[in-house]
Design an enzyme around this catalytic site. Structure first.
Site, short mmCIF file in Angstrom:
data_model
loop_
_atom_site.label_atom_id
_atom_site.label_comp_id
_atom_site.label_asym_id
_atom_site.label_seq_id
_atom_site.Cartn_x
_atom_site.Cartn_y
_atom_site.Cartn_z
N HIS A 52 39.04 36.54 32.78
CA HIS A 52 39.40 37.59 33.73
C HIS A 52 39.83 38.85 32.99
O HIS A 52 39.98 38.84 31.77
CB HIS A 52 40.52 37.11 34.66
CG HIS A 52 41.80 36.83 33.96
ND1 HIS A 52 42.12 35.57 33.47
CD2 HIS A 52 42.84 37.63 33.63
CE1 HIS A 52 43.32 35.63 32.89
NE2 HIS A 52 43.76 36.86 32.97
N ALA A 53 40.03 39.90 33.76
CA ALA A 53 40.62 41.15 33.26
C ALA A 53 41.72 41.55 34.24
O ALA A 53 41.78 41.04 35.36
CB ALA A 53 39.56 42.25 33.18
#
Length: 139
Positions: A52-53
């Site tokens: 994820h970011a």
């Protein structure tokens, strides 16, 4: 921040002592106020974490024990950082995709975050991340 502005490795103060070393995170050791602390451990062999970011949250990762790789992607390039020393941490800026992999047996990853958990701050789909980096909103 390094020239790629992807990440920064920060050497934590290390106090040597015959009874064992001690490292400290306080004051301006890292460039944000810590609002959340969590850690990853007992990660099964071959498993990955992350994926994820964050839109707004900064994170600082430390291998308290063992080692693991952090794959970072900024939308145009990729780099892999191996964390294996408890006095060196990895600062991940906002808008950087991360994947944690190759955990050694007994490894512990400490994560210090600039904010509390908020699902809306996560980008969990890589195609959405690529659109985000191009400034395109998925609606």
């Amino acid at each position: 921040m390094n020239k790629a502005a992807f990440y920064e490795l920060i050497h934590l103060p290390k106090i040597h002592d015959t009874r064992g070393n001690l490292s400290v995170i306080e004051g301006d050791t890292i460039p944000f106020e810590i609002k959340r602390v969590y850690y990853l451990y007992d990660v099964p062999s071959g498993s990955e974490r992350g994926g994820h970011a964050h839109i707004e949250q900064l994170e600082f990762l430390i291998a308290l024990s063992g080692s693991f790789d952090v794959v970072l992607k900024n939308g145009t390039s990729e780099t892999i950082i191996t964390l294996n020393k408890p006095n060196i941490g990895l600062l991940i800026p906002i808008g950087i995709w991360r994947e944690l992999q190759n955990f050694s047996s007994g490894s512990v990853c400490l994560v210090l975050a600039s904010d509390v958990f908020a699902e809306e701050d996560y980008i969990r789909d890589f195609e959405d991340f690529e659109l985000f980096k191009k400034g395109i909103s998925k609606t």
